[in-house]
Enzyme design. Structure first.
Site, short mmCIF file in Angstrom:
data_model
loop_
_atom_site.label_atom_id
_atom_site.label_comp_id
_atom_site.label_asym_id
_atom_site.label_seq_id
_atom_site.Cartn_x
_atom_site.Cartn_y
_atom_site.Cartn_z
NE ARG A 1 40.00 -0.89 -7.24
CZ ARG A 1 38.69 -1.01 -7.02
NH1 ARG A 1 38.24 -1.83 -6.08
NH2 ARG A 1 37.83 -0.29 -7.70
CE LYS B 1 30.15 -1.35 -3.04
NZ LYS B 1 30.95 -0.12 -2.89
NE ARG C 1 40.13 0.16 -2.53
CZ ARG C 1 38.86 0.13 -2.97
NH1 ARG C 1 37.92 -0.47 -2.27
NH2 ARG C 1 38.55 0.72 -4.10
NE ARG D 1 36.45 3.94 -8.11
CZ ARG D 1 37.20 3.48 -7.13
NH1 ARG D 1 38.36 4.05 -6.84
NH2 ARG D 1 36.81 2.47 -6.42
NE ARG E 1 29.63 0.90 -9.12
CZ ARG E 1 30.64 0.10 -8.83
NH1 ARG E 1 30.43 -1.15 -8.52
NH2 ARG E 1 31.88 0.56 -8.83
#
Ligand code: AMP
Length: 214
Positions: free
Chosen positions: A158, A14, A125, A169, A89
């Site tokens: 992160r 996204k 990531r 998550r 969300r």
């Protein structure tokens, strides 16, 4: 005015696609995650409140998020349209967003990626500490290890991209966010994109969908 909502699991792309849409169409990308991370970094009262939930991979309170969104979408740069990355969300947020009654067309784009691929992407990531650019060590690594191509900033992982938090998550996504797929499907404004290919190829599909709404 076009309101674009990016839907999909964490790591579905996204943020990356949102940046490309923003560049091509000139709409600002609004990432609630980025806004919260900035607040955490600056140790603002908002950041202090959000941090605990974020570290656990849980959602931050709806009231806080809605306050952020209301303020942000009322700014001048959102008059022609905007891109929402990471909001809504859950159903409550989507309903409250509708209640704002912002005039214009609305479009939700769902980025579809298999769970195994999500886990693989999130664990590799890296993000730039300085400008927020997103890299993947396997698919789209920086030219120089640990250094951002765009600004020379340091690339970091992160906190919530660690394996324990990734699992949480993903389950939060399935329980709370995935019902939004039906929510937008029922409104007849959902476009689906297979988000497992090359970045450019995915972006082409995204542009095809946006083109139908412009
Ligand atoms: P993201 O960068 O979108 O993956 O968001 C990182 C974290 O920020 C999430 O795991 C949540 O803790 C929090 N967050 C971001 N957007 C929202 C939202 N719309 N509602 C609740 N929490 C959010």
């Amino acid at each position: 005015m076009l309101k674009i909502i990016l839907l999909g699991a964490p790591g579905a792309g996204k943020g990356t696609q949102g940046n490309l849409i923003s560049k091509k169409y000139g709409f600002p990308k609004i990432s609630t995650g980025d806004i919260l991370r900035e607040a955490v970094k600056n140790r603002t009262p908002l950041g202090m409140k959000a941090k605990e939930k974020m570290d656990k991979g849980e959602l931050v309170d709806d009231e806080i998020i809605l306050g952020i969104i209301k303020e942000r979408v009322s700014r001048e740069d959102c008059k022609k349209g905007f891109i929402l990355d990471g909001f809504p969300r859950n159903i409550k947020q989507a309903e409250e967003f509708e209640k704002l009654g912002i005039e214009g067309k609305e479009l939700a784009i769902l980025f579809e990626v298999k769970d195994e691929e999500i886990i693989r992407r999130l664990s590799s990531r890296r993000v730039c500490k300085n400008c927020g650019a997103i890299y993947n060590l396997v698919v789209s690594p920086p030219k120089k290890e640990g250094v951002c191509d765009k600004c020379g900033g340091e690339l970091i992982q992160r906190d919530d991209d660690r394996p324990e938090v990734i699992k949480r998550r993903l389950s939060v996504y399935k329980e709370q966010t995935e019902p939004l797929v039906k929510f937008y499907e029922n409104r007849g404004i959902l476009g689906k994109v297979n988000a497992e290919g090359e970045i450019e190829q995915i972006f082409n599909s995204v542009c095809d969908i946006i083109g139908q709404y412009l």
